[in-house]
Scaffold this active site. Structure first.
Site, PDB file in Angstrom:
ATOM      1  N   GLN A 171       0.835  -1.196   0.000  1.00  0.00           N
ATOM      2  CA  GLN A 171       0.000   0.000   0.000  1.00  0.00           C
ATOM      3  C   GLN A 171       0.872   1.249   0.000  1.00  0.00           C
ATOM      4  OE1 GLN A 171      -3.289  -0.066   2.646  1.00  0.00           O
ATOM      5  NE2 GLN A 171      -4.101   1.787   1.760  1.00  0.00           N
ATOM      6  N   PHE A 172       1.148   1.756  -1.207  1.00  0.00           N
ATOM      7  CA  PHE A 172       1.998   2.934  -1.353  1.00  0.00           C
ATOM      8  C   PHE A 172       1.384   4.166  -0.702  1.00  0.00           C
ATOM      9  CE2 PHE A 172      -0.802   3.514  -4.939  1.00  0.00           C
ATOM     10  CZ  PHE A 172      -0.919   4.889  -5.073  1.00  0.00           C
ATOM     11  N   THR A 173       0.059   4.180  -0.505  1.00  0.00           N
ATOM     12  CA  THR A 173      -0.592   5.358   0.062  1.00  0.00           C
ATOM     13  C   THR A 173      -0.214   5.597   1.525  1.00  0.00           C
ATOM     14  OG1 THR A 173      -2.592   4.111   0.608  1.00  0.00           O
ATOM     15  CG2 THR A 173      -2.540   5.227  -1.537  1.00  0.00           C
TER      16      THR A 173
END
Length: 148
Positions: free
Chosen positions: A78-80
């Protein structure tokens, strides 16, 4: 690396109506990889997560680890987790690792957890995933390897 660890009674990842990863009791891990992260950051999490004592013992105290309860892991990239929200209303993700860096580290992290004897299911890196979970407790723990 940032890892949001959620103690779950069940969790799953679905893509295009097909379940690609599913666990019962264990940890749902959302893993964010920073542009400067290395295998040393993954190694730190691989050492800590299996031994994190957040499962209840027979006296109702959080005193048992994932390994103690034979739990599983559902790992989702999850890059967010590296969203920068300081300016404006649209998050910037420039500190998140690019796929050519993040994919090998994500795979290294998952394989490292498997090497500890854990069952590890995964999402699909960069995929449009529907993630479902039942957070048990709720218990959620945040690891940030920049704070170690």
């Amino acid at each position: 690396m940032r890892a949001v660890i959620q103690r779950v009674s069940q969790a799953s990842v679905t893509i295009d109506e097909k379940v690609i990863g599913k666990i019962d009791r264990g940890f749902m891990i959302l893993l964010g990889i920073h542009e400067e992260d290395t295998q040393a950051d993954a190694d730190y999490l691989i050492r800590k997560i299996p031994l994190l004592r957040v499962f209840e013992d027979e006296e109702g105290k959080m005193n048992q680890s994932l390994q103690d309860v034979a739990g599983s892991v559902l790992s989702v990239s999850q890059f967010t987790l590296y969203a920068d929200t300081k300016k404006g209303n649209r998050p910037s993700f420039v500190k998140a690792a690019r796929p050519e860096t993040a994919i090998p580290l994500y795979e290294y992290f998952n394989e490292g957890l498997r090497q500890t004897g854990l069952n590890v299911e995964t999402g699909e890196f960069g995929g449009d995933m529907d993630v479902a979970l039942v957070n048990d407790g709720p218990v959620s723990i945040l690891f940030d390897t920049r704070d170690k």
